[in-house]
Design a protein around this motif. Structure first.
Motif, PDB file in Angstrom:
ATOM      1  N   SER A   1       0.857  -1.187   0.000  1.00  0.00           N
ATOM      2  CA  SER A   1       0.000   0.000   0.000  1.00  0.00           C
ATOM      3  C   SER A   1       0.889   1.232   0.000  1.00  0.00           C
ATOM      4  O   SER A   1       2.080   1.145   0.325  1.00  0.00           O
ATOM      5  N   ILE A   2       0.300   2.359  -0.361  1.00  0.00           N
ATOM      6  CA  ILE A   2       1.052   3.629  -0.367  1.00  0.00           C
ATOM      7  C   ILE A   2       1.606   3.894   1.028  1.00  0.00           C
ATOM      8  O   ILE A   2       2.731   4.343   1.191  1.00  0.00           O
ATOM      9  N   ARG A   3       0.786   3.597   2.030  1.00  0.00           N
ATOM     10  CA  ARG A   3       1.185   3.868   3.405  1.00  0.00           C
ATOM     11  C   ARG A   3       2.438   3.073   3.778  1.00  0.00           C
ATOM     12  O   ARG A   3       3.333   3.584   4.442  1.00  0.00           O
TER      13      ARG A   3
ATOM     14  N   LYS B   1      -0.296  -5.692 -10.141  1.00  0.00           N
ATOM     15  CA  LYS B   1      -0.904  -4.464  -9.631  1.00  0.00           C
ATOM     16  C   LYS B   1      -1.401  -4.699  -8.200  1.00  0.00           C
ATOM     17  O   LYS B   1      -2.185  -5.620  -7.965  1.00  0.00           O
TER      18      LYS B   1
ATOM     19  N   TYR C   1       5.068  10.030  -4.715  1.00  0.00           N
ATOM     20  CA  TYR C   1       4.227  10.622  -5.767  1.00  0.00           C
ATOM     21  C   TYR C   1       5.085  11.369  -6.795  1.00  0.00           C
ATOM     22  O   TYR C   1       4.780  11.370  -7.977  1.00  0.00           O
TER      23      TYR C   1
ATOM     24  N   GLY D   1       1.312  10.223 -11.601  1.00  0.00           N
ATOM     25  CA  GLY D   1       0.191   9.616 -12.317  1.00  0.00           C
ATOM     26  C   GLY D   1      -0.217   8.277 -11.742  1.00  0.00           C
ATOM     27  O   GLY D   1      -0.534   7.341 -12.483  1.00  0.00           O
ATOM     28  N   GLY D   2      -0.218   8.150 -10.427  1.00  0.00           N
ATOM     29  CA  GLY D   2      -0.588   6.871  -9.799  1.00  0.00           C
ATOM     30  C   GLY D   2       0.661   6.130  -9.362  1.00  0.00           C
ATOM     31  O   GLY D   2       1.113   5.221 -10.047  1.00  0.00           O
ATOM     32  N   PRO D   3       1.253   6.522  -8.240  1.00  0.00           N
ATOM     33  CA  PRO D   3       2.578   6.017  -7.850  1.00  0.00           C
ATOM     34  C   PRO D   3       2.647   4.514  -7.617  1.00  0.00           C
ATOM     35  O   PRO D   3       3.560   3.860  -8.116  1.00  0.00           O
ATOM     36  N   LEU D   4       1.675   3.965  -6.895  1.00  0.00           N
ATOM     37  CA  LEU D   4       1.779   2.542  -6.555  1.00  0.00           C
ATOM     38  C   LEU D   4       1.624   1.663  -7.788  1.00  0.00           C
ATOM     39  O   LEU D   4       2.367   0.716  -7.997  1.00  0.00           O
ATOM     40  N   LYS D   5       0.649   2.001  -8.629  1.00  0.00           N
ATOM     41  CA  LYS D   5       0.434   1.157  -9.810  1.00  0.00           C
ATOM     42  C   LYS D   5       1.577   1.312 -10.818  1.00  0.00           C
ATOM     43  O   LYS D   5       2.028   0.332 -11.392  1.00  0.00           O
TER      44      LYS D   5
ATOM     45  N   SER E   1      -4.581  -2.975  -3.047  1.00  0.00           N
ATOM     46  CA  SER E   1      -4.907  -2.155  -1.885  1.00  0.00           C
ATOM     47  C   SER E   1      -5.817  -0.979  -2.248  1.00  0.00           C
ATOM     48  O   SER E   1      -5.712  -0.412  -3.334  1.00  0.00           O
TER      49      SER E   1
END
Lengths: 102, 179
Positions: free
Chosen positions: A62-64, A97, A78, A83-87, A100
């Motif tokens: 997760s981002i967290r 992918k 970020y 433009g969508g950091p985790l993905k 979360s």
């Protein structure tokens, strides 16, 4: 089954995520990143390697968790992968992918 | 030259990003008007989830939703146990209204959320700000509850009018979500 048009054919899912993380190489990461208009630096690779390690350990990403990784904070994450950091980071890291919501 | 043709030309000159042509959501403005735990989290998850997908997200807290962005209450929100039949359906309303019941139920819910690694409200707001999301408080509601800028958590960028909030939504591909 989809394949990416890279220097060599790589099997991906419909959204462009690698089917097999073992097919990943740093060179491939550069190619995927270029397609997302991201130029990879050493810092990017620190994040990518962390993501790959955690994925291999079976951690739900997760981002967290990236923010608590000690490598980058959420703001830097970020900035590194706009433009969508985790993905985007997962795609470049050659892992599926993350599912979360947080 | 025919004025109709002039108009057509001027429209063509406006470059609409490819994403918007496809009807893709490019921005969301999320209005949170309720101050219960679940309503506030709905707004936070939607805003953070949008940013994670590369969608711009701004938040506007109004009426009881304002509680969620005050220093005093942000991390101490409760869920309503009375008038909420979907929550613990087996518990009679009278019991749900007993002193301490709401606090207990909220504590239990909070514990479940911790298990899912859900951040507390202030940390969630920090995550949204770090992702480029902007957080605003409603001027009318702030006046009504006698709240000033210093009463709000640092992530609240400003206290703005409803007109300012509409200005946030300017541009194509913006969606509103009202909670």
């Amino acid at each position: 089954m989809e394949t990416m048009t890279l220097s060599k054919p790589i099997e991906t899912d419909a959204n462009g995520y690698l089917k097999d993380p073992n097919q990943w190489t740093p060179e491939l990461a550069h190619e995927i990143a270029n397609s997302l208009h991201i130029t990879l630096t050493d810092k990017h690779f620190e994040v990518l390697n962390w993501l790959r390690t955690k994925h291999a350990e079976g951690v739900a990403l997760s981002i967290r968790k990236v923010g608590n990784s000690g490598i980058v904070d959420i703001k830097q994450f970020y900035q590194l992968f706009p433009g969508g950091p985790l993905k985007n980071a997962a795609k470049i890291a050659g892992i599926p992918k993350p599912v979360s919501c947080i | 030259m025919n004025p109709t043709i002039d108009k057509t030309e001027s429209i063509e000159k406006v470059s609409i990003p490819e994403l918007e042509k496809k009807g893709r959501i490019t921005k969301v403005v999320i209005i949170v008007s309720k101050g219960t735990l679940e309503s506030v989290y709905a707004g936070l998850v939607l805003a953070n989830g949008a940013l994670m997908e590369g969608i711009q997200a701004d938040m506007f807290f109004t009426f009881f939703g304002l509680q969620a962005v005050t220093k005093a209450h942000a991390d101490h929100l409760h869920t309503g146990t009375v008038g909420n039949p979907a929550f613990m359906p087996a518990i009679p309303t009278l019991v749900a209204g007993l002193p301490g019941f709401e606090a207990f139920a909220s504590y239990m819910m909070r514990k479940e959320m911790d298990k899912l690694d859900m951040p507390h409200v202030t940390e969630f707001l920090q995550m949204i700000e770090a992702g480029g999301g902007e957080i605003y408080a409603c001027k009318l509601a702030a006046d009504m509850f006698h709240l000033k800028k210093e009463d709000f958590v640092d992530e609240v960028k400003d206290i703005i009018t409803v007109g300012d909030m509409y200005a946030l939504a300017e541009g194509e591909g913006t969606h509103f979500i009202f909670i």
